[in-house]
Structure formats: C-alpha cells, structure tokens
Design a protein around this motif. Sequence first.
Motif, PDB file in Angstrom:
ATOM      1  N   ARG A 167       4.148   6.973   2.511  1.00  0.00           N
ATOM      2  CA  ARG A 167       4.879   6.165   2.630  1.00  0.00           C
ATOM      3  C   ARG A 167       5.221   5.138   2.030  1.00  0.00           C
ATOM      4  O   ARG A 167       3.449   4.846   1.670  1.00  0.00           O
ATOM      5  CB  ARG A 167       5.306   5.726   3.623  1.00  0.00           C
ATOM      6  N   PHE A 168       5.068   4.070   1.480  1.00  0.00           N
ATOM      7  CA  PHE A 168       5.462   2.818   1.023  1.00  0.00           C
ATOM      8  C   PHE A 168       5.377   1.203   1.873  1.00  0.00           C
ATOM      9  O   PHE A 168       6.203   1.403   2.543  1.00  0.00           O
ATOM     10  CB  PHE A 168       5.495   2.110  -0.209  1.00  0.00           C
ATOM     11  N   GLY A 169       4.594   0.461   2.084  1.00  0.00           N
ATOM     12  CA  GLY A 169       4.499  -0.727   3.361  1.00  0.00           C
ATOM     13  C   GLY A 169       3.782  -1.980   2.751  1.00  0.00           C
ATOM     14  O   GLY A 169       3.008  -1.792   1.712  1.00  0.00           O
ATOM     15  N   ARG A 170       3.484  -2.733   3.507  1.00  0.00           N
ATOM     16  CA  ARG A 170       3.007  -3.824   3.479  1.00  0.00           C
ATOM     17  C   ARG A 170       1.932  -3.601   5.063  1.00  0.00           C
ATOM     18  O   ARG A 170       2.247  -3.857   5.477  1.00  0.00           O
ATOM     19  CB  ARG A 170       3.272  -5.465   4.012  1.00  0.00           C
TER      20      ARG A 170
ATOM     21  N   VAL B  31       0.387  -1.154  -0.213  1.00  0.00           N
ATOM     22  CA  VAL B  31       0.538  -0.056   0.020  1.00  0.00           C
ATOM     23  C   VAL B  31       0.882   1.184  -0.298  1.00  0.00           C
ATOM     24  O   VAL B  31       1.937   0.945   0.277  1.00  0.00           O
ATOM     25  CB  VAL B  31      -0.951  -0.186   1.429  1.00  0.00           C
ATOM     26  N   HIS B  32       0.283   2.220  -0.592  1.00  0.00           N
ATOM     27  CA  HIS B  32       0.956   2.961  -0.172  1.00  0.00           C
ATOM     28  C   HIS B  32      -0.220   4.152   0.807  1.00  0.00           C
ATOM     29  O   HIS B  32      -1.324   4.717   0.769  1.00  0.00           O
ATOM     30  CB  HIS B  32       0.548   4.295  -1.558  1.00  0.00           C
ATOM     31  N   ASP B  33       1.005   4.571   1.797  1.00  0.00           N
ATOM     32  CA  ASP B  33       0.331   5.981   3.014  1.00  0.00           C
ATOM     33  C   ASP B  33      -0.167   6.947   2.316  1.00  0.00           C
ATOM     34  O   ASP B  33       1.202   8.035   2.361  1.00  0.00           O
ATOM     35  CB  ASP B  33       1.291   5.422   4.650  1.00  0.00           C
TER      36      ASP B  33
ATOM     37  N   PRO C 299       7.157  -1.245   6.393  1.00  0.00           N
ATOM     38  CA  PRO C 299       8.302  -0.498   5.044  1.00  0.00           C
ATOM     39  C   PRO C 299       8.092  -1.789   4.252  1.00  0.00           C
ATOM     40  O   PRO C 299       8.788  -2.648   4.568  1.00  0.00           O
ATOM     41  CB  PRO C 299       9.470   0.069   5.695  1.00  0.00           C
ATOM     42  N   LEU C 300       8.366  -1.967   3.609  1.00  0.00           N
ATOM     43  CA  LEU C 300       8.489  -2.401   2.160  1.00  0.00           C
ATOM     44  C   LEU C 300       9.945  -3.142   2.383  1.00  0.00           C
ATOM     45  O   LEU C 300      10.066  -4.757   2.236  1.00  0.00           O
ATOM     46  CB  LEU C 300       8.823  -2.358   0.452  1.00  0.00           C
TER      47      LEU C 300
ATOM     48  N   ASP D  35      -6.486   6.208   4.402  1.00  0.00           N
ATOM     49  CA  ASP D  35      -5.829   7.472   4.011  1.00  0.00           C
ATOM     50  C   ASP D  35      -4.471   6.342   2.977  1.00  0.00           C
ATOM     51  O   ASP D  35      -3.646   6.900   2.508  1.00  0.00           O
ATOM     52  CB  ASP D  35      -4.224   7.458   5.515  1.00  0.00           C
ATOM     53  N   LEU D  36      -4.670   5.213   3.075  1.00  0.00           N
ATOM     54  CA  LEU D  36      -3.927   4.253   2.306  1.00  0.00           C
ATOM     55  C   LEU D  36      -5.092   3.224   0.921  1.00  0.00           C
ATOM     56  O   LEU D  36      -5.833   3.597   0.225  1.00  0.00           O
ATOM     57  CB  LEU D  36      -4.229   2.578   2.639  1.00  0.00           C
ATOM     58  N   ARG D  37      -3.596   3.641   0.002  1.00  0.00           N
ATOM     59  CA  ARG D  37      -4.630   3.532  -1.645  1.00  0.00           C
ATOM     60  C   ARG D  37      -3.601   2.058  -1.920  1.00  0.00           C
ATOM     61  O   ARG D  37      -1.842   1.359  -1.773  1.00  0.00           O
ATOM     62  CB  ARG D  37      -3.906   4.374  -2.493  1.00  0.00           C
ATOM     63  N   LEU D  38      -4.371   0.613  -1.879  1.00  0.00           N
ATOM     64  CA  LEU D  38      -3.585  -0.516  -2.916  1.00  0.00           C
ATOM     65  C   LEU D  38      -2.165  -0.531  -4.193  1.00  0.00           C
ATOM     66  O   LEU D  38      -2.778   0.993  -4.905  1.00  0.00           O
ATOM     67  CB  LEU D  38      -4.594  -1.715  -3.508  1.00  0.00           C
TER      68      LEU D  38
END
Length: 76
Positions: free
Chosen positions: A22-25, A15-17, A38-39, A51-54
């Motif tokens: 920031r990007f993470g899982r 996801v993208h916060d 974080p990835l 607040d998250l986008r896949l």
Amino acid sequence: MTPEPVPFLEVGDAVHDTVRDRFGRVMGHEGPHLQIRPLAGGREWDAETGDLRLLTQDELLRALVAEANARSRHGI
C-alpha cells in the motif's frame, strides 16, 4: 529482494508499505511504529520503519494517478 530499511522518515513523506503493498503518507510515529494514511485519505494503519520505502517523485505521481483512476472507475 528485501527492501533497504529507511533510516528516518518525516511526517508528510510518501512511502510504500512493502508488507501490505500500500502507498501512503507518514502521519506520525509512536514507538517503533509509524502511522500511515492512504494518499487519497482514509483510515491510518501502523507500519514498522523497516517495512517502508520512501517513494520517488515518479512513483508518487504514478500512485496518485492510479488512485484517481480507481476513484473515477468506482464513482467515488
């Protein structure tokens, strides 16, 4: 432009916060918050689902390459 809320995310989704940029899982969820890591690993943070986008596969690949490049530049 406001991102569309993600109706349901599963553990492991990338996801993208959009608030923190920031990007993470997704690692888990507690109440209205999801725990994101974080990835490349590291400390988790809490985020709200809205607040998250896949990430698409292309976005995930770009984010992983950017993190690998940053680690190599910083000698991590």
